[in-house]
Design a protein around this motif. Sequence first.
Motif, PDB file in Angstrom:
ATOM      1  N   UNK A  14      -2.007  -1.143  21.018  1.00 43.12           N
ATOM      2  CA  UNK A  14      -0.999  -2.019  21.610  1.00 43.12           C
ATOM      3  C   UNK A  14       0.372  -1.399  21.481  1.00 43.12           C
ATOM      4  N   UNK A  15       0.657  -0.819  20.326  1.00 45.82           N
ATOM      5  CA  UNK A  15       1.938  -0.182  20.106  1.00 45.82           C
ATOM      6  C   UNK A  15       2.120   1.028  21.015  1.00 45.82           C
ATOM      7  N   UNK A  43       9.698   5.650  16.523  1.00 49.63           N
ATOM      8  CA  UNK A  43       9.125   6.299  15.348  1.00 49.63           C
ATOM      9  C   UNK A  43       9.060   5.335  14.161  1.00 49.63           C
ATOM     10  N   UNK A  44      10.136   4.578  13.946  1.00 52.26           N
ATOM     11  CA  UNK A  44      10.153   3.633  12.822  1.00 52.26           C
ATOM     12  C   UNK A  44       9.139   2.510  13.017  1.00 52.26           C
ATOM     13  N   UNK A  45       9.011   2.014  14.233  1.00 49.74           N
ATOM     14  CA  UNK A  45       8.033   0.958  14.507  1.00 49.74           C
ATOM     15  C   UNK A  45       6.622   1.497  14.320  1.00 49.74           C
ATOM     16  N   UNK A  46       6.371   2.710  14.790  1.00 50.90           N
ATOM     17  CA  UNK A  46       5.043   3.309  14.635  1.00 50.90           C
ATOM     18  C   UNK A  46       4.702   3.495  13.154  1.00 50.90           C
ATOM     19  N   UNK A  47       5.660   4.008  12.371  1.00 49.44           N
ATOM     20  CA  UNK A  47       5.423   4.195  10.936  1.00 49.44           C
ATOM     21  C   UNK A  47       5.202   2.863  10.232  1.00 49.44           C
ATOM     22  N   UNK A  48       5.984   1.851  10.611  1.00 48.49           N
ATOM     23  CA  UNK A  48       5.816   0.537  10.003  1.00 48.49           C
ATOM     24  C   UNK A  48       4.466  -0.080  10.318  1.00 48.49           C
ATOM     25  N   UNK A  49       4.038   0.051  11.579  1.00 48.16           N
ATOM     26  CA  UNK A  49       2.732  -0.490  11.961  1.00 48.16           C
ATOM     27  C   UNK A  49       1.605   0.260  11.272  1.00 48.16           C
ATOM     28  N   UNK A  50       1.761   1.573  11.127  1.00 40.04           N
ATOM     29  CA  UNK A  50       0.751   2.371  10.422  1.00 40.04           C
ATOM     30  C   UNK A  50       0.652   1.953   8.962  1.00 40.04           C
ATOM     31  N   UNK A  51       1.801   1.764   8.315  1.00 37.94           N
ATOM     32  CA  UNK A  51       1.803   1.319   6.914  1.00 37.94           C
ATOM     33  C   UNK A  51       1.123  -0.044   6.776  1.00 37.94           C
ATOM     34  N   UNK A 105      -1.120  -1.407   8.833  1.00 36.89           N
ATOM     35  CA  UNK A 105      -2.559  -1.263   9.085  1.00 36.89           C
ATOM     36  C   UNK A 105      -3.278  -0.676   7.878  1.00 36.89           C
ATOM     37  N   UNK A 106      -2.686   0.339   7.258  1.00 34.49           N
ATOM     38  CA  UNK A 106      -3.316   0.958   6.086  1.00 34.49           C
ATOM     39  C   UNK A 106      -3.373  -0.011   4.917  1.00 34.49           C
ATOM     40  N   UNK A 107      -2.359  -0.830   4.754  1.00 39.22           N
ATOM     41  CA  UNK A 107      -2.370  -1.827   3.680  1.00 39.22           C
ATOM     42  C   UNK A 107      -3.440  -2.878   3.948  1.00 39.22           C
ATOM     43  N   UNK A 108      -3.557  -3.324   5.195  1.00 40.56           N
ATOM     44  CA  UNK A 108      -4.562  -4.328   5.531  1.00 40.56           C
ATOM     45  C   UNK A 108      -5.983  -3.779   5.396  1.00 40.56           C
ATOM     46  N   UNK A 109      -6.166  -2.489   5.669  1.00 37.23           N
ATOM     47  CA  UNK A 109      -7.481  -1.862   5.528  1.00 37.23           C
ATOM     48  C   UNK A 109      -7.769  -1.459   4.085  1.00 37.23           C
ATOM     49  N   UNK A 110      -6.831  -1.722   3.196  1.00 37.79           N
ATOM     50  CA  UNK A 110      -6.916  -1.408   1.768  1.00 37.79           C
ATOM     51  C   UNK A 110      -7.076   0.089   1.529  1.00 37.79           C
ATOM     52  N   UNK A 111      -6.360   0.880   2.290  1.00 43.53           N
ATOM     53  CA  UNK A 111      -6.315   2.322   2.074  1.00 43.53           C
ATOM     54  C   UNK A 111      -5.194   2.682   1.113  1.00 43.53           C
ATOM     55  N   UNK A 112      -4.403   1.711   0.747  1.00 43.50           N
ATOM     56  CA  UNK A 112      -3.302   1.943  -0.179  1.00 43.50           C
ATOM     57  C   UNK A 112      -3.659   1.361  -1.543  1.00 43.50           C
TER      58      UNK A 112
END
Length: 148
Positions: free
Chosen positions: A30-31, A95-103, A105-112
């Motif tokens: 979507x992004x 770039x900032x929106x993409x990085x924020x969305x990636x962060x 998504x990774x938090x929601x997927x418990x990759x962090x």
Amino acid sequence: RQFMQFGTNFGCGTLKMATPGALLSSSLQTLARSAAPSVDARLKVIHLYRNTLKKVPHLLKVYAIDEPVPEVRATLKRQFMQFGKEPLDQKVVNMLVFKGQTELDEAMDQWKTRTHILRYVYDADYKPHLARSKTPVPKGLKKQSSLD
């Protein structure tokens, strides 16, 4: 560039070509679609901000962080507002929106890990005793070596 992906027919072992977007998560797809210059950058930032605030209670529960939700939301608001003081270039906003969305998504997927999330929860300006200090240790307090 195209990526190879196995077909669903296991018996014949066919291959089909997949577009690169098929390998991205749905929120990043979507992004990517909204990265066109015709879409207002402000709307993309607001969309990311709202998504982030909606997911705060779930993230605090999953990562077992004992902080009140309103305080965490206020900290995230301050982090978003630090880039809102002056107009930014469209590429920088994307770039900032993409990085924020990636962060997110990774938090929601418990990759962090929990410590990654705590970096966003505790603000060094408002709770310096909980955040990591970036100031160097004074020379008089440095650990003395035992060889002196």
